[in-house]
Design an enzyme around this catalytic site. Structure first.
Site, PDB file in Angstrom:
ATOM      1  N   ALA A  22       0.840  -1.192   0.000  1.00 48.51           N
ATOM      2  CA  ALA A  22       0.000   0.000   0.000  1.00 48.51           C
ATOM      3  C   ALA A  22       0.878   1.246   0.000  1.00 48.51           C
ATOM      4  O   ALA A  22       2.050   1.203   0.352  1.00 48.51           O
ATOM      5  CB  ALA A  22      -0.906  -0.002   1.222  1.00 48.51           C
TER       6      ALA A  22
ATOM      7  N   GLU B 144       2.867  -6.196   7.355  1.00 49.71           N
ATOM      8  CA  GLU B 144       2.084  -5.162   8.045  1.00 49.71           C
ATOM      9  C   GLU B 144       2.280  -5.171   9.557  1.00 49.71           C
ATOM     10  O   GLU B 144       2.207  -4.123  10.212  1.00 49.71           O
ATOM     11  CB  GLU B 144       0.593  -5.339   7.728  1.00 49.71           C
ATOM     12  CG  GLU B 144       0.196  -4.928   6.324  1.00 49.71           C
ATOM     13  CD  GLU B 144       0.385  -6.046   5.304  1.00 49.71           C
ATOM     14  OE1 GLU B 144      -0.059  -5.873   4.156  1.00 49.71           O
ATOM     15  OE2 GLU B 144       0.983  -7.086   5.648  1.00 49.71           O
TER      16      GLU B 144
ATOM     17  N   GLU C   4      -1.373  -9.346  -1.329  1.00 46.01           N
ATOM     18  CA  GLU C   4      -2.831  -9.498  -1.243  1.00 46.01           C
ATOM     19  C   GLU C   4      -3.468  -9.406  -2.626  1.00 46.01           C
ATOM     20  O   GLU C   4      -4.425 -10.131  -2.932  1.00 46.01           O
ATOM     21  CB  GLU C   4      -3.409  -8.427  -0.312  1.00 46.01           C
ATOM     22  CG  GLU C   4      -3.069  -8.657   1.156  1.00 46.01           C
ATOM     23  CD  GLU C   4      -3.667  -7.607   2.068  1.00 46.01           C
ATOM     24  OE1 GLU C   4      -4.532  -7.955   2.879  1.00 46.01           O
ATOM     25  OE2 GLU C   4      -3.276  -6.431   1.956  1.00 46.01           O
TER      26      GLU C   4
ATOM     27  N   GLY D 197       0.062  -5.235   0.500  1.00 46.78           N
ATOM     28  CA  GLY D 197      -1.037  -5.157  -0.456  1.00 46.78           C
ATOM     29  C   GLY D 197      -0.690  -5.754  -1.802  1.00 46.78           C
ATOM     30  O   GLY D 197      -1.577  -6.206  -2.532  1.00 46.78           O
TER      31      GLY D 197
END
Length: 692
Positions: A65, A127, A107, A104
């Site tokens: 992210a 994270e 993911e 991310g």
């Protein structure tokens, strides 16, 4: 065709490539998310398209992210919405991944129906290191792909896995050795020709079944990570989220994950860990040192002194492939130092961290000598003898005549005046302090002490060298104790005073451990050795420490200090004899003992650190408050989930901090004199983070 400035769609017959180019790491910012979202929709609506590939330009697939968006109002589509669209796409979506596919990015790959990866790819969900959990389905999809136990290990540690391990675990479907795009295209055509059904990870269930049949799995895992995750909130949230993946339908698990994520992202711990993430990167920004500042070539090093510090410093250079000339005064001291280095390498080999052949290769890079003149060809010489100013000045005076004109001459002093040492040479611009922390071959922190006349080139070289030998450098100025030890001295003063006033060493240590430190001050004294800097012939018994040393209680190495220790154990055991010794000493010194609260211990051991940090900033010894926080996290065990002492002060409020310090000043005297900077910041309504 182009969807936006960072995402491009390329259609070729029955294949569409969604190509992402968002340098430097293809972060999943709003434009990238929108581009993927629209690209999937367009490809899904095109009857000619049979398969979709998501691929990235540059050195990595999406590395996570965009951390710059944290704390800002969310922009739709969020990553969760994008991944839902990928997951629900009726046509196979392939993630072609390379580089470091993290957070991310992984993911996103997990939401795809297939994954191919270059052999060099690293994957992970880091994270937890920012005080968070994966917030876009990572805790729900990963266990469905790799199994619950592997997912728990990956998510709670944040560790990366390589492509080979990922293939074995089922995280990737195929490894591509050279041309990622060509490999992904070939894989896509195989899917089409074989008419393979797409695999929705969200609908997989078979790898969750063993955990459903083993209700004790999660509690056993919690116990296995308890020591390394003590005090952290995020690891437990990670476990809870994976539990939800096992026990809830996918959609409910996603909602549960999101709830946990929101709690963490708005909490103090995650704010502290995100702050620290940037603080580490800030240390490289040094006033007066630009990216184009020239550096010297460091191909050979020399270390003066083969003791504990000198040996550890030597290992740092050797581990980086830099040969070292190691100087001692006697053959006995030299042999002892070399044997300790070999023993350390042998231990690493026994633990599987290196091969036996590597041990010999490392040792071959070390040349022991009794002659100072043998350092003449070194590009850097580091003096690592004991803390005696006269001895250090003598060594640098000799080095000035031995070393080449461009040689960097560094002192590993922990406290002494680097300017005075540099003045003993004809080229003080080539002198600086390199303060390694003990054990030097393990501790990551390196205080680079910029002396008054240290040149920019020498400083820039030292910064580059620190990274080469795997250290985290923080530049500080010259004063007694520099930054870290100067602040540490304030805690030592108050901890020592507290036990005389009535707190037991066990109470002080417990409060500090509960605060988040790996050990308390008195257990730390025992670990370091109470006789550090102590000499029997000069001892007057004027402190508890001196009396312990006179009794032969030198700490762990002698089996007793403030605590006692069983043979072969490092676990401190409270000793009633020492408790009585402290009471008797206090009575002798006419110090009234009383019951002391845990809160007072926190305030008196923590607030002086903060206050001294403010004085260091006032004097320009450190460039920024975050540098002090990096020093304390890496050098003194400050819990990263509290950000560092200066961030902690911002968290509790500088007005509250100042009021408490003034209260202790009124009670205990001018050791508690508030820093002028602290008073100014309170008056202005500012934080330490606002100091530039």
């Amino acid at each position: 065709m182009t969807t936006n400035t960072v995402v491009r769609l390329e259609k070729e017959n029955n294949l569409v490539l969604i190509r992402i180019n968002n340098p430097p790491v293809n972060a999943l910012g709003h434009a990238v998310r929108q581009g993927i979202y629209d690209g999937i929709a367009d490809a899904a609506d095109d009857d000619q398209v049979k398969v979709i590939i998501i691929i990235c330009e540059g050195r990595t697939f999406c590395a996570g992210a965009d951390i710059k968006e944290f704390g800002k109002p969310p922009q739709s589509p969020g990553l969760g919405e994008v991944l839902e669209r990928i997951d629900a796409c009726p046509k196979p979506v392939i993630a072609a991944i390379h580089g470091t596919t993290l957070g991310g990015g992984l993911e996103t790959a997990l939401a795809c129906h297939f994954r191919v990866a270059l052999a060099s790819t690293k994957m992970g969900l880091p994270e937890v290191k920012l005080g968070l959990i994966p917030g876009a389905g990572g805790t729900q999809r990963l266990p469905r792909v790799v199994g619950v136990k592997t997912a728990l290990e990956m998510i709670t540690s944040g560790k990366q896995v390589n492509a080979t391990d990922a293939l074995e675990a089922g995280l990737v479907d195929k490894i591509v050795n050279e041309d990622l795009e060509a490999g992904a295209r070939a894989f896509a055509q195989a899917i089409i020709s074989e008419d393979r059904p797409l695999i929705q990870v969200s609908r997989l269930d078979d790898k969750l079944l063993p955990a459903r049949d083993n209700p004790g799995l999660f509690e056993a895992f919690r116990q296995s990570i308890a020591a390394r995750t003590r005090g952290f909130e995020a690891p437990e949230a990670c476990v809870k989220a994976v539990e939800a993946a096992v026990n809830m339908p996918f959609e409910q698990g996603l909602a549960f994950e999101q709830g946990l994520f929101r709690e963490l992202v708005t909490g103090t711990q995650s704010a502290a860990q995100r702050y620290y993430f940037f603080a580490e990167r800030q240390t490289a920004k040094i006033p007066g040192i630009s990216k184009d500042t020239g550096t010297l070539d460091i191909r050979k090093a020399a270390v003066i002194g083969a003791g504990t510090m000198g040996g550890g410093i030597t290992m740092n250079f050797v581990n980086a492939g830099i040969p070292v000339t190691l100087v001692e005064t006697t053959q006995e001291f030299l042999d002892r130092g070399l044997n300790v280095i070999r023993k350390n390498y042998d231990i690493s080999a026994a633990r599987g961290k290196m091969k036996t052949a590597d041990v010999e290769q490392c040792m071959a890079l070390i040349t022991g000598t009794l002659s100072m003149e043998d350092v003449a060809r070194a590009d850097i010489v580091i003096e690592a003898v004991y803390e005696n100013m006269d001895l250090k000045k003598e060594i640098f005076s000799r080095l000035d005549h031995i070393c080449g004109p461009e040689t960097i001459m560094a002192t590993n002093t922990s406290y002494l005046d680097v300017n005075a040492i540099a003045a003993k040479t004809s080229r003080p611009e080539h002198v600086l302090g390199l303060h390694f922390f003990s054990p030097a071959n393990v501790m990551r922190l390196l205080e680079i002490v910029r002396a008054e006349k240290t040149s920019q080139k020498v400083l820039a070289t030292s910064l580059a060298l620190a990274k080469k030998i795997n250290k985290l450098p923080v530049v500080v100025g010259v004063c007694y104790g520099f930054a870290g030890n100067r602040m540490f001295a304030q805690r030592k003063r108050e901890a020592d005073a507290l036990v005389l006033e009535g707190a037991l060493p066990t109470q002080v240590d417990k409060v500090m451990v509960d605060f988040g430190f790996p050990m308390g001050p008195f257990a730390l004294y025992d670990l370091i050795g109470l006789d550090l800097g102590w000499r029997r012939e000069a001892s007057t018994g004027s402190t508890i420490k001196e009396r312990l040393c006179e009794m032969g209680r030198l700490g762990q190495k002698s089996g007793s200090g403030y605590y006692t220790y069983k043979p072969g154990s490092r676990t401190p055991i409270a000793d009633p004899e020492i408790e009585q010794l402290i009471k008797d000493f206090a009575q002798e010194k006419h110090i009234h003992q009383r019951e002391i609260s845990d809160q007072e211990i926190i305030e008196r051991c923590i607030y002086p650190i903060i206050n001294e940090g403010a004085k260091i900033l006032e004097e320009g010894i450190a460039a920024r408050a975050s540098d002090l926080d990096v020093i304390w996290v890496n050098g003194y065990g400050w819990p990263v989930y509290r950000g560092g002492p200066m961030f902690y002060a911002d968290t509790i409020g500088l007005d509250n901090t100042l009021e408490t310090i003034k209260g202790y000043q009124a009670r205990l005297g001018n050791d508690w004199q508030p820093a002028a900077l602290l008073e100014k910041l309170v008056a202005r309504g500012q934080r330490f983070q606002d100091v530039e």
